[in-house]
Design an enzyme around this catalytic site. Structure first.
Site, PDB file in Angstrom:
ATOM      1  N   ASP A  99       1.110   6.175  -3.813  1.00  0.00           N
ATOM      2  CA  ASP A  99       0.757   4.826  -4.242  1.00  0.00           C
ATOM      3  C   ASP A  99      -0.006   4.911  -5.557  1.00  0.00           C
ATOM      4  O   ASP A  99      -0.771   5.861  -5.787  1.00  0.00           O
ATOM      5  CB  ASP A  99      -0.144   4.155  -3.199  1.00  0.00           C
ATOM      6  N   ASP A 201       1.334  -0.711  -6.538  1.00  0.00           N
ATOM      7  CA  ASP A 201       0.791  -1.821  -5.762  1.00  0.00           C
ATOM      8  C   ASP A 201       0.726  -3.093  -6.610  1.00  0.00           C
ATOM      9  O   ASP A 201       0.320  -3.047  -7.783  1.00  0.00           O
ATOM     10  CB  ASP A 201      -0.616  -1.425  -5.283  1.00  0.00           C
ATOM     11  N   GLU A 265       5.958  -2.989  -6.135  1.00  0.00           N
ATOM     12  CA  GLU A 265       5.743  -3.929  -5.026  1.00  0.00           C
ATOM     13  C   GLU A 265       5.805  -5.350  -5.563  1.00  0.00           C
ATOM     14  O   GLU A 265       5.018  -5.724  -6.436  1.00  0.00           O
ATOM     15  CB  GLU A 265       4.397  -3.689  -4.355  1.00  0.00           C
ATOM     16  N   HIS A 326       3.192  -1.727   5.725  1.00  0.00           N
ATOM     17  CA  HIS A 326       1.822  -1.779   6.236  1.00  0.00           C
ATOM     18  C   HIS A 326       1.194  -3.167   6.142  1.00  0.00           C
ATOM     19  O   HIS A 326       0.091  -3.373   6.662  1.00  0.00           O
ATOM     20  CB  HIS A 326       0.950  -0.780   5.472  1.00  0.00           C
ATOM     21  N   ASP A 327       1.873  -4.106   5.498  1.00  0.00           N
ATOM     22  CA  ASP A 327       1.318  -5.448   5.316  1.00  0.00           C
ATOM     23  C   ASP A 327       1.962  -6.512   6.188  1.00  0.00           C
ATOM     24  O   ASP A 327       1.443  -7.628   6.276  1.00  0.00           O
ATOM     25  CB  ASP A 327       1.465  -5.888   3.849  1.00  0.00           C
TER      26      ASP A 327
END
Length: 524
Positions: A99, A201, A265, A326-327
């Site tokens: 990330d 991100d 993302e 993960h979100d």
């Protein structure tokens, strides 16, 4: 496209490091834990692992508040352990993606500490500072994605700083050329160590309106249901035209090194997602396509989504698909256990690079977390709306025993129920398990140029089922999916080739059984 390219032809597997494998028994996953599970990833059949943030951090947002872009948080290990993980992964033919968090740092980063020291600090302009409004309040109406104003007042200097997430996550000023070069050099630091690329991100947030104009109200906002941030449309805080230049510059940095990848993302509409391929494909290699995550699980809708996405791609742009991360809630919780098998077939047979989320291959569900155990700041800031991300971040289940083989200590989040059946060891011994299905699909995909890189053609769709062909020369497959819990007619004539995979036992001919997906070799 004859030569194999790992990020195009392969499959990415996301690891949330706190929850994958704990080697030291403190209840929190770490790099040694991931290193010890590389053989599992090889046996599963994936090509790359993407590791969510592992940089030094106060953990206000569990690693997305970075205090050092060139280090590893002791919670996870150190740089030497990452080097060993990289070496071991590469020896096994696995790639490693990290990330990168460019929109904001931690308020404990040395840059921000120096920035807030005085208005004359050399680092002041590395962050976004503004004078108060005439009434002494925030400079404008911008909202944090985690609730409340996006501005925090600093008593010492008498100005506000911007934070589109927590107030402990001040936004970096990407209009400052020195900040940009420092961030590009941080990327090079990891690329030189052998990292194979970055998932960036909230890449669409890095540039903000230079005039700091108010965001307009959102006419579709639902009080008490939507997050507070959705009360306004992020017209001046997301997806600004200048962002494309930053993405292109990041891509240039990545392209300084051979066979690396840049993934962005993006929670944006379809037409904006594809814009991030950039002019002449000089943007992100893979602008993340999350459209399946929020899509109604219906045959016609999914078929239409596939066709719209394919039509919107720029020439030469390579697609990608994601079912969970993960979100967002896990796929098995969204569609149920039976349809999770259909979803696996869909993800691994559509044209484009699939990204899997750890634990989805064993059917992990979201785990309800009592409020007194909630760790996610999003849920704590806006309780009762179901926005918390802890349920989909619970520890991986490796064995049917206490701690699930994840830890010999107390896990940082509760494991939830069904550990005895939803674990790797149990499902590895069951040829009818979801894990066995994933392994079969990944093996089939790896051995087929049609499934890994071939063209796609929609063959038929009904209210219940969706059929499409994947083809690369003489290598052809037909995929048929029943999106319902009742038998359904095939939306096309039954293919002449053999059925090489079904989500059900027994023969596979005639109408589709409830919740069945099939793959036929050959074409109509």
């Amino acid at each position: 496209m004859k030569e194999r390219l790992w990020w195009r032809d392969g499959v990415v597997y996301q690891v949330y490091p706190r929850s994958f494998a704990d080697a030291n028994g403190d209840g929190i996953g770490d790099l040694e834990g991931i290193r010890g599970k590389l053989d599992y990833l090889v046996s599963l059949g994936v090509d790359a692992l993407w590791i969510s943030p592992i940089y030094p951090s106060p953990m206000a947002d569990f690693g997305y508040d970075v205090s050092d872009y060139r280090g590893i948080d002791p919670l996870f290990g150190d740089v030497e352990v990452l080097d060993a993980l990289l070496a071991d992964a590469h020896a096994r033919g696995l790639k490693v993606i990290l990330d990168f968090v460019p929109n904001h740092s931690s308020d404990e980063h040395p840059w921000f500490r120096e920035s807030r020291r005085s208005c004359d600090s050399a680092f002041r302009d590395w962050y976004i500072w503004r004078d108060p409004a005439p009434d002494g309040g925030p400079p404008n109406n911008w909202l944090s994605n985690f609730g409340g104003s996006a501005w925090a007042f600093d008593e010492h200097t008498g100005q506000y700083y911007l934070h589109l997430f927590l107030d402990k996550q001040p936004d970096l000023n990407w209009r400052n050329p020195m900040l940009r070069e420092a961030m590009y050099d941080a990327m090079r630091f990891w690329l030189r160590r052998g990292v194979d690329g970055f998932r960036v991100d909230v890449i669409y947030h890095v540039m903000k309106d230079a005039e700091f104009r108010d965001n307009p109200p959102n006419p579709d906002y639902r009080e008490g249901i939507d997050s507070e941030a959705q009360r306004l449309l992020p017209l001046h805080t997301a997806d600004l035209p200048e962002t494309q230049g930053i993405v292109a510059a990041m891509r240039s940095v990545v392209d300084e090194f051979p066979e690396r990848v840049l993934i962005g993302e993006l929670y944006l509409p379809l037409e904006r997602i594809v814009a991030y391929y950039g002019e002449g494909l000089e943007g992100a290699n893979l602008p993340f396509n999350f459209l399946l995550i929020g899509a109604p699980w219906e045959a016609r809708f999914v078929a239409g989504l596939v066709e719209r996405y394919e039509a919107a791609l720029p020439e030469g742009g390579w697609p990608n698909w994601v079912l969970g991360n993960h979100d967002k809630p896990r796929i098995a919780s969204r569609v149920g256990d039976a349809q999770a098998r259909v979803a696996a077939v869909l993800l691994l047979t559509l044209r484009g690079t699939p990204t899997m989320y750890y634990g989805d291959e064993i059917g992990m569900h979201d785990v309800p977390i009592p409020f007194d155990e909630v760790r996610d700041p999003f849920e704590r800031n806006e309780p009762g709306k179901g926005l918390g991300r802890d349920p989909q971040r619970t520890p991986m289940r490796w064995f049917p025993r206490e701690g699930a083989g994840f830890t010999r200590g107390v896990p940082w989040l509760r494991l939830g129920d069904c550990v005895a059946s939803r674990n790797v060891a149990t499902q590895s011994d069951d040829p009818a398990s979801l894990l066995s299905l994933y392994r079969m699909l990944l093996r089939l995909r790896r051995g087929s140029s049609a499934l890994s890189r071939g063209a796609i053609r929609v063959l038929g769709v009904s209210d219940e089922a969706f059929a499409y062909e994947r083809r690369d020369g003489d290598d052809r497959f037909v995929v048929v999916l029943n999106f319902t819990d009742a038998p359904a007619a095939l939306p096309v004539a039954e293919p002449a080739g053999a059925c090489v995979l079904s989500t059900h036992d027994g023969g596979a001919s005639g109408e589709l059984r409830a919740n069945e997906a099939r793959i036929y070799r050959g074409s109509l």
